[in-house]
Design an enzyme around this catalytic site. Structure first.
Site, short mmCIF file in Angstrom:
data_model
loop_
_atom_site.label_atom_id
_atom_site.label_comp_id
_atom_site.label_asym_id
_atom_site.label_seq_id
_atom_site.Cartn_x
_atom_site.Cartn_y
_atom_site.Cartn_z
N CYS A 65 1.52 -63.82 73.56
CA CYS A 65 1.54 -64.47 72.25
C CYS A 65 0.12 -64.55 71.66
O CYS A 65 -0.41 -63.55 71.23
CB CYS A 65 2.23 -65.84 72.32
SG CYS A 65 2.69 -66.49 70.68
N HIS A 92 7.16 -65.08 74.65
CA HIS A 92 6.79 -65.96 75.76
C HIS A 92 7.72 -65.78 76.96
O HIS A 92 8.70 -66.53 77.10
CB HIS A 92 6.83 -67.42 75.31
CG HIS A 92 5.70 -67.85 74.46
ND1 HIS A 92 4.48 -68.26 74.98
CD2 HIS A 92 5.58 -67.96 73.11
CE1 HIS A 92 3.67 -68.60 73.99
NE2 HIS A 92 4.31 -68.42 72.84
N GLU A 136 7.20 -66.73 79.84
CA GLU A 136 7.03 -67.90 80.71
C GLU A 136 7.82 -69.11 80.21
O GLU A 136 7.97 -70.11 80.95
CB GLU A 136 5.54 -68.25 80.83
CG GLU A 136 4.92 -69.02 79.67
CD GLU A 136 4.60 -68.21 78.42
OE1 GLU A 136 3.84 -68.72 77.58
OE2 GLU A 136 5.11 -67.07 78.29
#
Length: 249
Positions: free
Chosen positions: A112, A198, A200
């Protein structure tokens, strides 16, 4: 036996309370993702599934950095800050990233904000998109290289951005796109890999962000995100691509 790959997570922001309670820092969140991805990859011929990575953390907002000679890779996290800003810590991060990209040993991963920092460090335009926000789970249209790198025909990722990399740097391959963002990932063999989304983040993390900062989003963006926030997303699969990139010879 191969020694562990030393990954320095460059933390560019701080998690909200519920996420912090579960993972500690964004470094902890990426340590979890990379650990789960390494185990899921299950390729002991290229990396030990249990002990193949050694993850450290550096708070670059406070201008803490590793020495490049002491690490094998850096991972630049997301942030609520703008990658195109002139804030001193961001300018220093761009300079450090450019230095890392200019050498041939330490590899770079960008997520990002980190994806955008790589773009800026390579001299291309980064800024606010006229198309507006992408939030929650979105499907990506993979390029041929993207299909090769991720090993699938289709991929979905959690998004949380309205800034983009406008142009592809020279000698860099685009991995994916969406209708609102033409460059959803970039790749240069044995140099860097980045994604605009993202991998994660999970549903709970994005829910906490969007509910805490609801005033930041136009109502239609928030409502649409709530419809797709629980959709399947391929964070661990993307993490496996990161791990394979780190182990590339």
């Amino acid at each position: 036996m191969r020694r562990p790959i030393r990954v320095a997570v460059l933390k560019c922001d701080y998690p909200l309370p519920k996420t912090e309670e579960k993972y500690g820092t964004f470094g902890g969140l990426f340590k979890f993702l990379l650990g789960e991805s390494t185990k899921a990859l299950n390729r002991p011929d290229i990396i030990d599934p249990e002990a193949g990575l050694e993850v450290s953390e550096y708070d670059v907002v406070k201008e803490a950095y590793p020495a490049l000679e002491d690490v094998d890779a850096i991972l630049i996290t997301g942030s609520k800050s703008d990658a195109f800003d002139s804030t001193p810590w961001i300018v220093k991060l761009v300079e450090f990233t450019a230095k890392a990209l200019a050498q041939d040993r330490v590899r770079v991963i960008g997520v990002c904000f980190g994806h955008q920092i790589i773009g800026r460090a390579l001299g291309v335009k980064v800024g606010r998109s006229d198309a507006g926000w992408e939030a929650a789970v979105h499907p990506l249209t993979l390029t041929d290289k993207g299909k090769e790198i991720f090993g699938v025909e289709q991929l979905s990722i959690m998004e949380m951005h309205r800034d983009i990399v406008f142009d592809l740097p020279p000698n860099v391959v685009c991995l994916a796109s969406t209708p609102k963002c033409a460059i959803q990932g970039m790749y240069s063999p044995r140099k860097f890999i980045s994604v605009q989304g993202h991998p994660e983040f999970d549903k709970d993390i994005v829910m906490e962000i969007m509910q805490t900062r609801k005033a930041n989003y136009p109502p239609d963006v928030f409502d649409e995100a709530m419809k797709v926030i629980g959709n399947k997303q391929d964070g661990v699969l993307i993490g496996q691509a990161f791990v394979k990139f780190l182990a590339e010879e």
